[in-house]
Scaffold this active site. Structure first.
Site, PDB file in Angstrom:
ATOM      1  N   TYR A   1       0.846  -1.185   0.000  1.00 48.77           N
ATOM      2  CA  TYR A   1       0.000   0.000   0.000  1.00 48.77           C
ATOM      3  C   TYR A   1       0.885   1.239   0.000  1.00 48.77           C
ATOM      4  O   TYR A   1       1.783   1.361   0.842  1.00 48.77           O
ATOM      5  CB  TYR A   1      -0.921   0.027   1.223  1.00 48.77           C
ATOM      6  CG  TYR A   1      -1.910   1.152   1.106  1.00 48.77           C
ATOM      7  CD1 TYR A   1      -3.030   1.025   0.303  1.00 48.77           C
ATOM      8  CD2 TYR A   1      -1.679   2.371   1.741  1.00 48.77           C
ATOM      9  CE1 TYR A   1      -3.920   2.075   0.138  1.00 48.77           C
ATOM     10  CE2 TYR A   1      -2.563   3.431   1.581  1.00 48.77           C
ATOM     11  CZ  TYR A   1      -3.679   3.275   0.777  1.00 48.77           C
ATOM     12  OH  TYR A   1      -4.545   4.326   0.604  1.00 48.77           O
TER      13      TYR A   1
ATOM     14  N   GLN B   1       7.919  17.519  11.029  1.00 45.77           N
ATOM     15  CA  GLN B   1       6.930  16.517  11.395  1.00 45.77           C
ATOM     16  C   GLN B   1       5.529  17.126  11.389  1.00 45.77           C
ATOM     17  O   GLN B   1       4.581  16.538  10.877  1.00 45.77           O
ATOM     18  CB  GLN B   1       7.238  15.941  12.773  1.00 45.77           C
ATOM     19  CG  GLN B   1       6.258  14.902  13.227  1.00 45.77           C
ATOM     20  CD  GLN B   1       6.154  13.761  12.228  1.00 45.77           C
ATOM     21  OE1 GLN B   1       7.162  13.290  11.714  1.00 45.77           O
ATOM     22  NE2 GLN B   1       4.950  13.348  11.912  1.00 45.77           N
TER      23      GLN B   1
ATOM     24  N   HIS C   1       3.179  17.238   8.334  1.00 41.66           N
ATOM     25  CA  HIS C   1       2.416  16.067   7.884  1.00 41.66           C
ATOM     26  C   HIS C   1       0.935  16.229   8.238  1.00 41.66           C
ATOM     27  O   HIS C   1       0.088  15.520   7.706  1.00 41.66           O
ATOM     28  CB  HIS C   1       2.937  14.775   8.532  1.00 41.66           C
ATOM     29  CG  HIS C   1       4.170  14.247   7.874  1.00 41.66           C
ATOM     30  ND1 HIS C   1       4.181  13.843   6.567  1.00 41.66           N
ATOM     31  CD2 HIS C   1       5.430  14.056   8.332  1.00 41.66           C
ATOM     32  CE1 HIS C   1       5.401  13.420   6.250  1.00 41.66           C
ATOM     33  NE2 HIS C   1       6.178  13.543   7.312  1.00 41.66           N
TER      34      HIS C   1
ATOM     35  N   HIS D   1      10.002   7.898  15.013  1.00 46.07           N
ATOM     36  CA  HIS D   1      11.351   8.441  14.829  1.00 46.07           C
ATOM     37  C   HIS D   1      11.817   9.043  16.144  1.00 46.07           C
ATOM     38  O   HIS D   1      11.084   9.828  16.746  1.00 46.07           O
ATOM     39  CB  HIS D   1      11.368   9.590  13.819  1.00 46.07           C
ATOM     40  CG  HIS D   1      10.762   9.260  12.498  1.00 46.07           C
ATOM     41  ND1 HIS D   1       9.467   9.594  12.173  1.00 46.07           N
ATOM     42  CD2 HIS D   1      11.272   8.627  11.423  1.00 46.07           C
ATOM     43  CE1 HIS D   1       9.211   9.185  10.944  1.00 46.07           C
ATOM     44  NE2 HIS D   1      10.291   8.594  10.457  1.00 46.07           N
TER      45      HIS D   1
ATOM     46  N   HIS E   1       4.944 -42.182  17.509  1.00 46.21           N
ATOM     47  CA  HIS E   1       6.085 -41.278  17.288  1.00 46.21           C
ATOM     48  C   HIS E   1       7.393 -41.995  17.610  1.00 46.21           C
ATOM     49  O   HIS E   1       8.345 -41.975  16.834  1.00 46.21           O
ATOM     50  CB  HIS E   1       5.966 -40.011  18.153  1.00 46.21           C
ATOM     51  CG  HIS E   1       5.012 -38.996  17.625  1.00 46.21           C
ATOM     52  ND1 HIS E   1       3.658 -39.220  17.544  1.00 46.21           N
ATOM     53  CD2 HIS E   1       5.219 -37.750  17.134  1.00 46.21           C
ATOM     54  CE1 HIS E   1       3.073 -38.154  17.039  1.00 46.21           C
ATOM     55  NE2 HIS E   1       4.004 -37.234  16.769  1.00 46.21           N
TER      56      HIS E   1
HETATM   57  N1  NAD Z   1       4.587   4.983   9.598  1.00 51.20           N
HETATM   58  C1  NAD Z   1       5.142   5.120   8.439  1.00 51.20           C
HETATM   59  O1  NAD Z   1       6.147   4.494   8.164  1.00 51.20           O
HETATM   60  C2  NAD Z   1       4.548   6.031   7.437  1.00 51.20           C
HETATM   61  C3  NAD Z   1       5.184   6.259   6.225  1.00 51.20           C
HETATM   62  C4  NAD Z   1       4.548   7.074   5.293  1.00 51.20           C
HETATM   63  C5  NAD Z   1       3.307   7.620   5.590  1.00 51.20           C
HETATM   64  N2  NAD Z   1       2.741   7.380   6.796  1.00 51.20           N
HETATM   65  C6  NAD Z   1       1.437   7.915   7.165  1.00 51.20           C
HETATM   66  O2  NAD Z   1       0.479   7.450   6.257  1.00 51.20           O
HETATM   67  C7  NAD Z   1      -0.639   8.306   6.335  1.00 51.20           C
HETATM   68  C8  NAD Z   1      -1.216   8.511   4.970  1.00 51.20           C
HETATM   69  O3  NAD Z   1      -2.520   8.942   5.141  1.00 51.20           O
HETATM   70  P1  NAD Z   1      -3.363   9.622   4.011  1.00 51.20           P
HETATM   71  O4  NAD Z   1      -4.705   9.848   4.571  1.00 51.20           O
HETATM   72  O5  NAD Z   1      -2.621  10.765   3.471  1.00 51.20           O
HETATM   73  O6  NAD Z   1      -3.405   8.565   2.833  1.00 51.20           O
HETATM   74  P2  NAD Z   1      -3.937   7.080   2.737  1.00 51.20           P
HETATM   75  O7  NAD Z   1      -3.676   6.687   1.330  1.00 51.20           O
HETATM   76  O8  NAD Z   1      -3.408   6.240   3.808  1.00 51.20           O
HETATM   77  O9  NAD Z   1      -5.485   7.180   2.981  1.00 51.20           O
HETATM   78  C9  NAD Z   1      -6.348   7.750   2.058  1.00 51.20           C
HETATM   79  C10 NAD Z   1      -7.529   6.833   1.865  1.00 51.20           C
HETATM   80  O10 NAD Z   1      -8.237   6.662   3.092  1.00 51.20           O
HETATM   81  C11 NAD Z   1      -9.583   6.423   2.823  1.00 51.20           C
HETATM   82  N3  NAD Z   1     -10.408   7.239   3.713  1.00 51.20           N
HETATM   83  C12 NAD Z   1     -10.289   8.568   3.951  1.00 51.20           C
HETATM   84  N4  NAD Z   1     -11.245   8.964   4.798  1.00 51.20           N
HETATM   85  C13 NAD Z   1     -12.004   7.894   5.093  1.00 51.20           C
HETATM   86  C14 NAD Z   1     -13.156   7.669   5.906  1.00 51.20           C
HETATM   87  N5  NAD Z   1     -13.732   8.658   6.617  1.00 51.20           N
HETATM   88  N6  NAD Z   1     -13.643   6.427   5.972  1.00 51.20           N
HETATM   89  C15 NAD Z   1     -13.081   5.409   5.297  1.00 51.20           C
HETATM   90  N7  NAD Z   1     -12.008   5.572   4.499  1.00 51.20           N
HETATM   91  C16 NAD Z   1     -11.475   6.789   4.408  1.00 51.20           C
HETATM   92  C17 NAD Z   1      -9.846   6.834   1.398  1.00 51.20           C
HETATM   93  O11 NAD Z   1     -10.184   5.710   0.640  1.00 51.20           O
HETATM   94  C18 NAD Z   1      -8.531   7.373   0.895  1.00 51.20           C
HETATM   95  O12 NAD Z   1      -8.212   6.881  -0.381  1.00 51.20           O
HETATM   96  C19 NAD Z   1      -0.160   9.583   6.997  1.00 51.20           C
HETATM   97  O13 NAD Z   1      -0.741   9.664   8.263  1.00 51.20           O
HETATM   98  C20 NAD Z   1       1.338   9.402   7.095  1.00 51.20           C
HETATM   99  O14 NAD Z   1       1.876   9.981   8.246  1.00 51.20           O
HETATM  100  C21 NAD Z   1       3.336   6.598   7.704  1.00 51.20           C
HETATM  101 ZN    ZN Z   2       8.316  12.926   7.602  1.00 51.36          ZN
END
Ligand code: NAD
Ligand code: ZN
Length: 430
Positions: free
Chosen positions: A128, A258, A261, A327, A419
């Site tokens: 993903y 941070q 984000h 981190h 066994h």
């Molecule tokens: N821990 C790690 O290693 C790491 C690395 C990169 C990113 N991240 C995190 O990943 C996250 C990415 O989140 P994002 O939202 O930008 O993208 P995402 O792709 O994870 O989520 C977006 C999807 O969530 C779904 N969604 C949104 N609202 C919804 C609802 N109310 N109900 C059901 N489904 C819903 C939708 O289908 C949408 O396509 C960030 O929080 C980022 O900090 C973590």
């Molecule tokens: Zn970052």
């Protein structure tokens, strides 16, 4: 910003919330449960409906897969400087992944049996790549390139599309470079369900990897068992632990990086130096004004940012271990000693000159790391997670004879005489 000092009356109560466990809210669990059920029962049709509902994009079933032509065109259209940056990161991540690969090995046990482990890449994995609030080009490299380095033949990627049904071309270019073999414009928990159960268009995978928002992480937990998963990498967070040697400008810059984000980001600073605490607050105010994502930064600083004054660095480490930050930036005179005491951080960045952002984009270890307290029980993404291990045992007649008396004891205690006999018979017929 919330400032907590160990001299405050409610210090201990305030800190209790640092002791976290990764668990989704009831509301998120319910929504995800419905989504997973819909995809499991109605496949592609549910994916189309849910993509309309959550991403406001109207897709047809035949649009779900991003074509090879589209991927190639994205790569061909990349500006030279972007291409160079992607390639630089790709080289570091791939080399780090190759270095950390597990190797087959064997040994001879006390009875003379040869025992060992062999590792094979999974045949088909699902990754993903988030795309809701920012196109995480770097996440493409930090997951897909590792799967490729591990030798996985079928690397399936799901990533959300925009309202117009398109996926950011920079992200597609990175996926192409990293070695994705199939890409689908599906996001959120519906993407996780699709990869786990399969639909008409997306064939099921055996293991699911990658970060995402609370819905994505919860979906990974709900499909666990149908598939295996890597870890629970949710909304990003940073904690800085510094003594008087910390540089206030550098620390403030990492905390602000941070905060940009946005919602759900955790930002924390812990120090035993009151002067540094004040300097970091001032630096954050000055530097924060010049940044572009004002709204995100302001809301995170208001709600999710804590600065804590502790009596000693050891007290700080205790908080770090209770919080299990994704981190940790550690800046201390006694760097080595303090680092050895940290047991729950996803990644540690040592010293004033090590920005967390270099780890996000370029350094080499995957930036896919446990969050929300999951660091207590999960490490960050490793190459090893893309390979499945099998144990192998080979006995000679002699090793079998030496094993027999011990096996006999076990088979008597457990009441499993077949066994014992299965071993004894070798001594008579071979
Ligand atoms: N821990 C790690 O290693 C790491 C690395 C990169 C990113 N991240 C995190 O990943 C996250 C990415 O989140 P994002 O939202 O930008 O993208 P995402 O792709 O994870 O989520 C977006 C999807 O969530 C779904 N969604 C949104 N609202 C919804 C609802 N109310 N109900 C059901 N489904 C819903 C939708 O289908 C949408 O396509 C960030 O929080 C980022 O900090 C973590
Ligand atoms: Zn970052």
């Amino acid at each position: 910003m919330k400032i907590i000092r160990y001299t405050d009356a409610f210090f201990v109560d305030e800190l209790r919330r640092f002791d976290r466990r990764a668990e989704a809210s009831e509301a998120v669990r319910e929504v995800v449960g419905d989504v997973v059920k819909a995809v499991r029962e109605r496949g592609d049709e549910a994916l189309i409906e849910l993509t309309k509902k959550f991403d406001a994009a109207e897709l047809r079933v035949r649009d779900l897969r991003v074509s090879q032509d589209e991927l190639q065109a994205a790569w061909d259209g990349v500006e030279p400087r972007v291409r160079e940056a992607l390639e630089a990161s790709h080289r570091n991540v791939s080399e780090f992944a190759r270095q950390s690969m597990r190797k087959n090995w064997s040994m001879v046990n006390e009875q003379g049996a040869e025992v060992g482990e062999v590792f094979h890449p999974y045949q088909r994995v699902g990754l993903y790549v988030p795309g809701g609030t920012a196109p995480l080009v770097s996440t493409s490299l930090m997951t897909v390139a590792i799967a490729a380095a591990a030798g996985v033949p079928e690397i399936v990627v799901c990533t959300p599309c925009g309202k117009d049904g398109t996926v950011n071309p920079g992200l597609l270019a990175a996926l192409k470079l990293a070695g994705a073999t199939e890409v689908y414009r599906v996001g959120g928990s519906q993407a996780i369900a699709a990869m786990a159960y399969g639909t008409g268009t997306i064939k099921p995978v055996v293991k699911i990897f990658g970060p995402g928002n609370a819905y994505v992480v919860e979906a990974k937990r709900q499909v666990f068992g149908v598939v295996s998963v890597d870890l629970l990498p949710g909304p990003s967070e940073v904690m800085v632990l510094a003594d008087k040697t910390g540089n206030a400008a550098c620390i403030a810059a990492d905390l602000l990086a941070q905060a940009e984000h946005g919602k759900d980001s955790g930002v924390a600073f812990i120090t035993d130096d009151e002067g540094l605490l004040g300097d970091v607050v001032r630096e954050m105010e000055v530097q924060g004004e010049k940044l572009s994502r004002q709204q995100m930064i302001k809301s995170v600083l208001e709600k999710e940012c804590v600065l804590i004054l502790v009596p000693t660095l050891e007290d700080g480490v205790e908080l770090v271990n209770a919080y299990a930050p994704e981190h940790l930036s550690l800046i201390a005179e006694r760097e080595e000693e303090i680092m050895q005491m940290v047991r729950t951080a996803g990644a540690i960045f040592l010293g004033n000159a090590s920005p967390v952002a270099v780890g996000d984009f370029l350094a080499g270890p995957s930036h896919t790391l446990p969050t929300g307290g999951a660091g207590k029980s999960f490490p960050g993404l490793t190459t090893e997670m893309f390979s499945r291990r099998t144990s192998v045992v080979r006995l000679s007649k002699e090793a079998c004879a030496k094993s027999e008396p011990i096996v006999r004891v076990f088979s008597e205690i457990e009441g499993l005489d077949a066994h014992g006999e299965s071993v004894a018979i070798r001594g008579r017929v071979l």
